[in-house]
Design an enzyme around this catalytic site. Sequence first.
Site, mmCIF file in Angstrom:
data_model
loop_
_atom_site.group_PDB
_atom_site.id
_atom_site.type_symbol
_atom_site.label_atom_id
_atom_site.label_comp_id
_atom_site.label_asym_id
_atom_site.label_seq_id
_atom_site.Cartn_x
_atom_site.Cartn_y
_atom_site.Cartn_z
ATOM 1 N N LEU A 518 37.905 7.977 -3.546
ATOM 2 C CA LEU A 518 37.110 8.927 -3.013
ATOM 3 C C LEU A 518 35.706 8.081 -2.614
ATOM 4 O O LEU A 518 35.334 8.227 -1.552
ATOM 5 C CB LEU A 518 36.482 10.031 -4.086
ATOM 6 C CG LEU A 518 35.655 11.072 -3.481
ATOM 7 C CD1 LEU A 518 36.259 12.675 -3.840
ATOM 8 C CD2 LEU A 518 34.290 10.768 -3.979
ATOM 9 N N GLN A 521 36.065 6.001 0.327
ATOM 10 C CA GLN A 521 36.038 6.806 1.815
ATOM 11 C C GLN A 521 34.509 7.217 1.913
ATOM 12 O O GLN A 521 34.157 7.583 2.986
ATOM 13 C CB GLN A 521 37.106 7.816 1.612
ATOM 14 C CG GLN A 521 37.141 8.788 2.878
ATOM 15 C CD GLN A 521 37.538 7.963 4.077
ATOM 16 O OE1 GLN A 521 38.258 6.938 3.802
ATOM 17 N NE2 GLN A 521 37.278 8.541 5.232
ATOM 18 N N GLU A 522 33.959 7.986 0.996
ATOM 19 C CA GLU A 522 32.538 8.115 0.863
ATOM 20 C C GLU A 522 31.440 7.307 1.344
ATOM 21 O O GLU A 522 30.749 7.617 2.315
ATOM 22 C CB GLU A 522 32.105 8.956 -0.416
ATOM 23 C CG GLU A 522 32.958 10.287 -0.550
ATOM 24 C CD GLU A 522 32.357 11.331 -0.072
ATOM 25 O OE1 GLU A 522 31.259 11.269 0.804
ATOM 26 O OE2 GLU A 522 32.705 12.528 -0.063
ATOM 27 N N SER A 523 31.423 6.466 0.614
ATOM 28 C CA SER A 523 30.331 5.329 0.862
ATOM 29 C C SER A 523 30.680 3.896 0.970
ATOM 30 O O SER A 523 29.752 3.061 1.412
ATOM 31 C CB SER A 523 29.192 5.321 -0.230
ATOM 32 O OG SER A 523 29.901 4.920 -1.279
ATOM 33 N N TYR A 628 39.769 12.613 6.273
ATOM 34 C CA TYR A 628 39.207 12.429 4.712
ATOM 35 C C TYR A 628 40.223 12.483 3.674
ATOM 36 O O TYR A 628 40.492 11.670 2.754
ATOM 37 C CB TYR A 628 37.976 13.215 4.557
ATOM 38 C CG TYR A 628 37.335 13.204 3.315
ATOM 39 C CD1 TYR A 628 36.376 12.223 2.945
ATOM 40 C CD2 TYR A 628 37.761 14.008 2.193
ATOM 41 C CE1 TYR A 628 35.573 12.114 2.040
ATOM 42 C CE2 TYR A 628 37.197 13.813 0.869
ATOM 43 C CZ TYR A 628 36.168 12.927 0.833
ATOM 44 O OH TYR A 628 35.513 12.831 -0.374
#
Length: 672
Positions: A518, A521-523, A628
């Site tokens: 996660l 993908q997020e940051s 996502y």
Amino acid sequence: MLAALALGTAGLVVQPARATVSPPASAAPSASTQAAAPDAARAALLEMRAAFQKGDASRLAALLPRVAGDPLEPLAAYWTLRARLERASAEEVQAFLARWRDTYWEDRLRNDWLLVLGQRQAWEALLREAAAFRMNDDAEVRCYTALARWATGRASAADIAPEVRQAWLTQRQAMPGCAAAAQRLIEAGALPRDVAWQRARLGVEAGRLAVATQAVGLLDPEWVPLVERAYAAPQRYLDDKLTAVRHRTKEIVTLALIRLATVNPAEAAAEAAHLRWRAQLTDEERAWVWGAIGKRAAQRLSDEALAYFARAADAPLPDEWRVWQARAALRAGDWTTVRRAIEALDEPRRREPVWTYWLARALAASGRADDAAAARSLYERIAGSGGFYEQLAAEALGRPLALPPAPPPPTAAERAAVRANAGLQRALRAIDIGLRTEGVREWHYEIALHRPGGLGERELLAAAEWACERGVWDRCINTSTRTRDAVHIGQRYPTPLRELVTKHAQAIGLDPAYVYGLIRQESRFVMDARSHVGASGLMQVMPATARWTARKIGLTSFEPDQITDPDTNVRIGTAYLKLVLDDFEGSMALAAAAYNAGPGRARQWRQGPTLEAAVWIENIPFDETRDYVKQVLANTTVYAAILSGEPQRLSTRLGRIGPRLATARAPDTELP
């Protein structure tokens, strides 16, 4: 909820940090005899960015001398000239291009100048400059260049018509260059007038009125108010129209029906079924109407979507509409329609991993030996470790995900060559001092666009290694991911802060691989990242979510400014993720969707038939959330292999998704 559909590194801003990169030896020399002091230059550059965003040309000119000799002087000079480019002389532009030759900022200004030349119809000057344009990634420039070739006798209208048509129909916004080229080609008879109506239909369906009115205005400006009326109140417009005899009226009725489909597909279907429209609209117009209704119904997860698409039959429709027919057919388990919809796509779209995989599944479902062989060939074409469907294709061939050996490390010469690259040096300095957007653009230009085909694989590995060493994880990942043969898993899936992430994940029974998947993908591990909607840190936690979660876990000392602290961010982010995962009965796919789009939407999307998770994911209505979830789960599978040292299967993390069981606990409606 967390980053609420605006996540990923493209929209991130990063707090400034002190620069450590040395000035590039090959940067163009400054007129100043002494370079600006690093701290003074940094302050001036940050002030110049603010002035550029305000369009304050005089302030930019006043600040420019303060960055003389700094590695980022080309950027400062670009800002200064770009702010007044429409008033600049050709001599000033040429002087800039000569001084900063072979830099990203030279080509960036050339792109902007080409647009000015196109608007001025300075065709010979445009063609001379276009020949030196290295990025060559602007559709407007392509349209102006095509017009220039025609206007100067270097090409005929028929020669440029296909390129202009493609560029215009795929532009998202109402831009002047391609519209001007299309208008002239229509007037010359090299493009049919129906192309303008197709552009208008696409604009209306996408909710972009300006696109539609621009396209119709090319045909006759007096028709624009009619389009605006049909767009603003489609049902009222249709109620007032008893006949559609003229071609113009038929087309505007078609636009009104498409607009109604975006508002309420069921009402649009009832209207489109009226005898007057069945009798008066052409087969082609009705097909577009039913295609738009089918797409919008599919996005609402309606069981009627396939029936609507069936009324469009096999008429040519935009690829983006046909893929929703394929998704609706997947949801219905109709493999025949899945196959037919995918085979109707243009070849580039059909060859994407997602549609290659589902076409293979449709072929395999037929039970025919020749189809089974064709399916296997398709799986072989995409099987790998790099993405969701690549992993599923490998599993279909009986190959669990095993990590490939790392390629040989860069040699000393390869490292030295990459680190001498002035553009990469500038990019790192920009990122270091807080100009992340500018630094990312220059880095990407150097690795992908500066020369045809971009850097070679060994150069990419060396550049990624450098970014990793500097802790610029997003550039490390994105650079390494560009290699085709030399796959370096450690660069593509780094594990910074492993002890911290593992500690917080394991303390609450969360799989560290899921957390890493996660975060990637997020940051992209940009530790003080902040999205334009306010989500912050490694796990992109929204302020309200952070406060709620801190109270929930008893973190009474939490203050909002702590959210970019890695330990605090991961502690709160993992706690929230665990609460979401528990609320969705352990489904990683549902939890990831909820983390991105909010628990309420994920609960709504799970209603309906119970589906294999891959089908459910592919039917998520939001493009960003769909991608996502796929990325998070594919990332998780790779990280599980890294952390465990054992082969992994993505399918074990998917399962099936449907409505909450009656025996399950009630949903936690307090989850933000």
